[in-house]
Design an enzyme around this catalytic site. Structure first.
Site, PDB file in Angstrom:
ATOM      1  N   LYS A   1     -17.542  73.918 -48.013  1.00 26.25           N
ATOM      2  CA  LYS A   1     -16.760  73.954 -48.703  1.00 26.25           C
ATOM      3  C   LYS A   1     -17.320  74.499 -50.408  1.00 26.25           C
ATOM      4  O   LYS A   1     -18.021  74.254 -51.222  1.00 26.25           O
ATOM      5  CB  LYS A   1     -15.600  72.939 -48.833  1.00 26.25           C
ATOM      6  CG  LYS A   1     -14.888  72.841 -49.730  1.00 26.25           C
ATOM      7  CD  LYS A   1     -13.889  71.679 -49.261  1.00 26.25           C
ATOM      8  CE  LYS A   1     -12.899  71.938 -50.475  1.00 26.25           C
ATOM      9  NZ  LYS A   1     -11.815  70.533 -50.935  1.00 26.25           N
TER      10      LYS A   1
ATOM     11  N   ASP B   1     -11.232  72.585 -58.456  1.00 26.04           N
ATOM     12  CA  ASP B   1     -10.188  72.492 -57.722  1.00 26.04           C
ATOM     13  C   ASP B   1      -9.062  72.183 -58.426  1.00 26.04           C
ATOM     14  O   ASP B   1      -8.971  71.064 -58.925  1.00 26.04           O
ATOM     15  CB  ASP B   1     -10.928  71.674 -56.661  1.00 26.04           C
ATOM     16  CG  ASP B   1      -9.060  71.361 -55.455  1.00 26.04           C
ATOM     17  OD1 ASP B   1      -8.212  71.791 -55.547  1.00 26.04           O
ATOM     18  OD2 ASP B   1      -8.784  70.076 -54.845  1.00 26.04           O
TER      19      ASP B   1
ATOM     20  N   LYS C   1      -3.333  68.748 -59.382  1.00 25.40           N
ATOM     21  CA  LYS C   1      -3.174  67.382 -59.735  1.00 25.40           C
ATOM     22  C   LYS C   1      -3.425  66.726 -60.888  1.00 25.40           C
ATOM     23  O   LYS C   1      -3.087  67.444 -61.856  1.00 25.40           O
ATOM     24  CB  LYS C   1      -5.448  67.580 -59.283  1.00 25.40           C
ATOM     25  CG  LYS C   1      -5.588  67.593 -58.652  1.00 25.40           C
ATOM     26  CD  LYS C   1      -7.516  67.615 -58.378  1.00 25.40           C
ATOM     27  CE  LYS C   1      -7.765  67.923 -56.661  1.00 25.40           C
ATOM     28  NZ  LYS C   1      -7.450  67.131 -55.820  1.00 25.40           N
TER      29      LYS C   1
ATOM     30  N   ASP D   1     -16.494  70.157 -56.084  1.00 25.47           N
ATOM     31  CA  ASP D   1     -15.846  70.719 -54.949  1.00 25.47           C
ATOM     32  C   ASP D   1     -16.462  71.973 -54.486  1.00 25.47           C
ATOM     33  O   ASP D   1     -15.263  72.346 -53.284  1.00 25.47           O
ATOM     34  CB  ASP D   1     -13.932  70.642 -55.016  1.00 25.47           C
ATOM     35  CG  ASP D   1     -14.002  70.924 -53.925  1.00 25.47           C
ATOM     36  OD1 ASP D   1     -13.963  69.797 -53.708  1.00 25.47           O
ATOM     37  OD2 ASP D   1     -11.909  70.740 -54.067  1.00 25.47           O
TER      38      ASP D   1
ATOM     39  N   ASP E   1      -2.969  71.646 -53.082  1.00 21.99           N
ATOM     40  CA  ASP E   1      -4.250  70.834 -52.860  1.00 21.99           C
ATOM     41  C   ASP E   1      -5.285  70.674 -52.161  1.00 21.99           C
ATOM     42  O   ASP E   1      -6.094  70.195 -51.881  1.00 21.99           O
ATOM     43  CB  ASP E   1      -3.423  69.384 -53.916  1.00 21.99           C
ATOM     44  CG  ASP E   1      -5.088  68.965 -54.603  1.00 21.99           C
ATOM     45  OD1 ASP E   1      -5.928  69.755 -54.527  1.00 21.99           O
ATOM     46  OD2 ASP E   1      -4.765  67.296 -54.919  1.00 21.99           O
TER      47      ASP E   1
ATOM     48  N   GLU F   1      -6.575  72.643 -50.402  1.00 22.19           N
ATOM     49  CA  GLU F   1      -7.255  74.117 -50.106  1.00 22.19           C
ATOM     50  C   GLU F   1      -8.696  74.423 -49.358  1.00 22.19           C
ATOM     51  O   GLU F   1      -9.031  75.126 -48.568  1.00 22.19           O
ATOM     52  CB  GLU F   1      -7.615  74.635 -51.171  1.00 22.19           C
ATOM     53  CG  GLU F   1      -8.721  74.538 -52.432  1.00 22.19           C
ATOM     54  CD  GLU F   1      -9.012  73.010 -52.332  1.00 22.19           C
ATOM     55  OE1 GLU F   1      -7.188  71.451 -52.345  1.00 22.19           O
ATOM     56  OE2 GLU F   1     -10.225  72.266 -52.231  1.00 22.19           O
TER      57      GLU F   1
ATOM     58  N   ARG G   1      -9.736  72.453 -46.444  1.00 25.85           N
ATOM     59  CA  ARG G   1      -9.213  72.832 -45.157  1.00 25.85           C
ATOM     60  C   ARG G   1      -8.769  74.538 -44.605  1.00 25.85           C
ATOM     61  O   ARG G   1      -8.815  74.683 -43.812  1.00 25.85           O
ATOM     62  CB  ARG G   1      -8.344  72.057 -44.026  1.00 25.85           C
ATOM     63  CG  ARG G   1      -6.923  72.342 -44.972  1.00 25.85           C
ATOM     64  CD  ARG G   1      -6.207  71.206 -45.022  1.00 25.85           C
ATOM     65  NE  ARG G   1      -6.472  70.356 -45.803  1.00 25.85           N
ATOM     66  CZ  ARG G   1      -6.025  67.932 -45.577  1.00 25.85           C
ATOM     67  NH1 ARG G   1      -5.049  68.139 -44.441  1.00 25.85           N
ATOM     68  NH2 ARG G   1      -6.510  67.256 -46.276  1.00 25.85           N
TER      69      ARG G   1
HETATM   70  N1  BES Z   1     -11.384  67.825 -53.353  1.00 22.77           N
HETATM   71  C1  BES Z   1      -9.960  67.469 -52.966  1.00 22.77           C
HETATM   72  C2  BES Z   1     -10.557  66.117 -51.967  1.00 22.77           C
HETATM   73  C3  BES Z   1     -10.982  65.215 -52.703  1.00 22.77           C
HETATM   74  C4  BES Z   1     -10.482  64.268 -53.620  1.00 22.77           C
HETATM   75  C5  BES Z   1     -12.538  64.698 -52.870  1.00 22.77           C
HETATM   76  C6  BES Z   1     -10.820  63.549 -54.468  1.00 22.77           C
HETATM   77  C7  BES Z   1     -13.409  64.298 -53.701  1.00 22.77           C
HETATM   78  C8  BES Z   1     -12.623  62.954 -54.354  1.00 22.77           C
HETATM   79  C9  BES Z   1      -9.181  67.441 -51.793  1.00 22.77           C
HETATM   80  O1  BES Z   1      -9.255  69.178 -52.139  1.00 22.77           O
HETATM   81  C10 BES Z   1      -7.547  67.482 -52.017  1.00 22.77           C
HETATM   82  O2  BES Z   1      -7.570  67.504 -52.806  1.00 22.77           O
HETATM   83  N2  BES Z   1      -7.320  66.784 -50.710  1.00 22.77           N
HETATM   84  C11 BES Z   1      -5.557  66.342 -51.099  1.00 22.77           C
HETATM   85  C12 BES Z   1      -5.237  66.692 -49.000  1.00 22.77           C
HETATM   86  C13 BES Z   1      -4.271  66.058 -49.245  1.00 22.77           C
HETATM   87  C14 BES Z   1      -3.027  67.332 -50.405  1.00 22.77           C
HETATM   88  C15 BES Z   1      -3.144  66.088 -48.234  1.00 22.77           C
HETATM   89  C16 BES Z   1      -6.198  64.721 -51.181  1.00 22.77           C
HETATM   90  O3  BES Z   1      -6.916  64.329 -50.744  1.00 22.77           O
HETATM   91  O4  BES Z   1      -5.237  64.133 -52.035  1.00 22.77           O
HETATM   92 ZN    ZN Z   2     -10.690  70.683 -52.678  1.00 26.30          ZN
HETATM   93 ZN    ZN Z   3      -7.657  69.860 -53.106  1.00 23.11          ZN
END
Ligand code: BES
Ligand code: ZN
Ligand code: ZN
Length: 496
Positions: free
Chosen positions: A266, A271, A278, A289, A348, A350, A352
């Site tokens: 990734k 992000d 966020k 990220d 968010d 993104e 996947r």
């Molecule tokens: N990059 C983040 C995941 C993340 C957050 C990794 C904090 C490590 C620490 C990812 O892109 C994300 O924001 N995922 C969301 C998914 C949700 C919206 C389904 C998340 O984990 O809140």
């Molecule tokens: Zn992310």
């Molecule tokens: Zn994200």
């Protein structure tokens, strides 16, 4: 730091700091430490009693030799309990000892080979772990500190071993430990760099240099090419940023390879969450990220040195996830490379999206196995904490081998279930799939989304909850961990 081995006696090693060791609770050292103690007329034994030194894992005691002794200081590092001892303990003890040596401003360090004495671990494994632990322990990211103080660095680290027949194995162990350690360092540096430096183009340029140095085939796509090919999920994420996205492809081939492995990282260089923005607190670390991308790039660098008998296709769909006049909105529907439609109900989620298109691309190149590494979900951090990565996939053997490779390189991976019944949660009212769901099991849901694009190809997904150390850890200073790198390198090195 140059790491080497020399045949000889620890008592004769000239250096700024001599590292020896001790199991927890031992009052009269034996082995190499015992020999140093005798040469110092029992100074170590005396100080163990005086300081009440327990020799807990990583604990250090400094002995300052009086009179004629070739080492200026002796660091006695605790190995913890002999019952719990193994490679992870060697890694931690080595890291702790070299950190202490650095604090003492030692430039020339000599060390005992941890673990090869009464613990009876193979010399190769001991040397590999001693070298790797030392490289991980000494790491710091200081590039943006303009005031360096009287910063000193360890220049040479020499393992001194008495028995000549162990030297070739030790030498091989040092080679592997150094290759892995240098790769992790490379990944850490890239992740610690801020997003105004590490852009998708920076990652692409890094890949180009690695390709040039190692004779890999390198291909890149820019925004227009990504859109033209039909990577609609990835292109949708990239639309929010004026920074050019880069699809990066590196290919390593071995003439005797029996299979091709896709490594996908990734590569979100920042992000923000997009319009599903966020909060300030959750955004602050989001330069990390691209940790998956850093891990696969660093792995390719190591592969150039190890040259395993396997073909590797490395892919990164690099982009920022930002807000702008062209950015996608929650509720937008886009089409993936394979033709599946996705309702983006949360911008968010993104990672996947970029990975979905990347795995389809990998399958189009006919790979036999897919491994993806991603800082995919906060839910994985909630489930496992900051020191353990989640691993989910469709091939148990592959997962088991990756978990084992993690143990070898000091990384914790814990398997989560690919619970297919949860797939219904990703059904959309308007498209084939939606990219996020509000129910629980976020790490599993993220993996299930990727799985929808993987098809039957054996696959493992590593959710890098351990990308960033939130405080100083035994093997990593606060900041980027380079997570996943050691695991991948050791896994691929298995194809020898
Ligand atoms: N990059 C983040 C995941 C993340 C957050 C990794 C904090 C490590 C620490 C990812 O892109 C994300 O924001 N995922 C969301 C998914 C949700 C919206 C389904 C998340 O984990 O809140
Ligand atoms: Zn992310
Ligand atoms: Zn994200």
């Amino acid at each position: 730091m140059n790491i080497s081995v020399k045949q000889g006696s620890l008592t004769e090693a000239e250096c700024d700091a001599l590292i020896v060791n001790l199991f927890e609770g031992v009052k009269h050292p034996g082995g190499g430490t015992g020999a140093v103690d005798r040469a110092l007329d029992g100074a170590i034994t005396r100080q163990i009693a005086e300081d009440d030194f327990a020799a807990k894992l990583g604990e250090c005691m400094i002995v300052r030799p009086a009179g004629e002794f070739p080492a200026r200081k002796v660091i006695v590092v605790g190995l913890g309990s002999s019952a719990d001892f193994g490679v992870p303990q060697i890694l931690k003890a080595s890291a702790s000892a070299i950190r202490r040596a650095k604090e003492l401003k030692a430039v020339r360090v000599v060390s005992i080979l941890h673990g090869a004495g009464i613990a009876g671990i193979a010399a190769y494994d001991c040397a590999r772990a001693t070298a790797l632990g030392s490289i991980l322990g000494v790491y710091e990211f200081k590039r943006y500190k303009t005031e360096n103080g009287n910063h000193s660095a360890v220049e040479t680290f020499e393992i001194v071993e008495l028995s000549a027949d162990k030297i070739p194995d030790i030498s091989k162990g040092i080679d592997r430990g150094t290759t892995v350690g240098d790769a992790v360092t490379f990944a850490r540096d890239m992740i610690n760099e801020p997003s105004n430096v590490v852009t998708p183009s920076y990652l692409a340029e890094t890949a180009r240099v690695i390709a040039e140095q190692n004779g890999f085939v390198c291909k890149m796509m820019d925004r227009a090419e990504i859109e033209a090919l039909g990577m609609g999920l990835y292109a949708a994420v990239a639309r929010g940023s004026s920074v050019e996205p880069k699809f990066i492809e590196l290919r390593y081939t071995h003439p005797e390879a029996k299979k091709t492995i896709a490594l996908i990282g990734k590569g979100i260089t920042y992000d923000t969450g997009g319009y599903s923005l966020k909060s300030t607190d959750s955004m602050v670390n989001m330069k990390d990220d691209m940790s998956g991308a850093a891990a696969v790039l660093a792995t390719m660098k190591a592969i150039g040195a190890i040259k395993p008998r396997v073909n590797i296709l490395m892919l990164i769909a690099a982009t920022e996830n930002s807000i702008g006049p062209n950015a996608i909105h929650p509720g937008d529907v886009v089409k993936s490379l394979g033709g599946k439609t996705v309702e983006i109900n949360n911008t968010d989620a993104e990672g996947r999206l970029t990975l979905g298109d990347a795995v389809v691309y990998a399958n189009m190149q006919r790979v036999d196995e897919i491994i993806d590494l991603a800082t995919l979900t906060g839910a994985c951090v909630t489930a496992l904490g900051r020191e353990i990565a989640g691993i989910i996939g469709s091939d148990q053997q592959l997962i088991d081998r990756l978990v084992q490779a993690g143990k070898t390189s000091g990384e914790n991976l814990w398997q989560l279930p690919l619970h297919l019944d949860y797939k219904d949660g990703l059904k959309s009212d308007v498209a084939d799939l939606k990219n996020a769901e509000k129910g629980g099991g976020g790490a599993i849901m993220g993996a299930l989304f990727i799985h929808a694009f993987v098809g039957d190809t054996p696959w493992a997904h590593i959710d890098l909850a351990n990308a960033m150390a939130d405080k100083d850890w035994p093997l990593a200073k606060k900041g980027a961990v380079g997570a996943g790198t050691g695991t991948l390198v050791e896994y691929l090195a298995g194809y020898d």
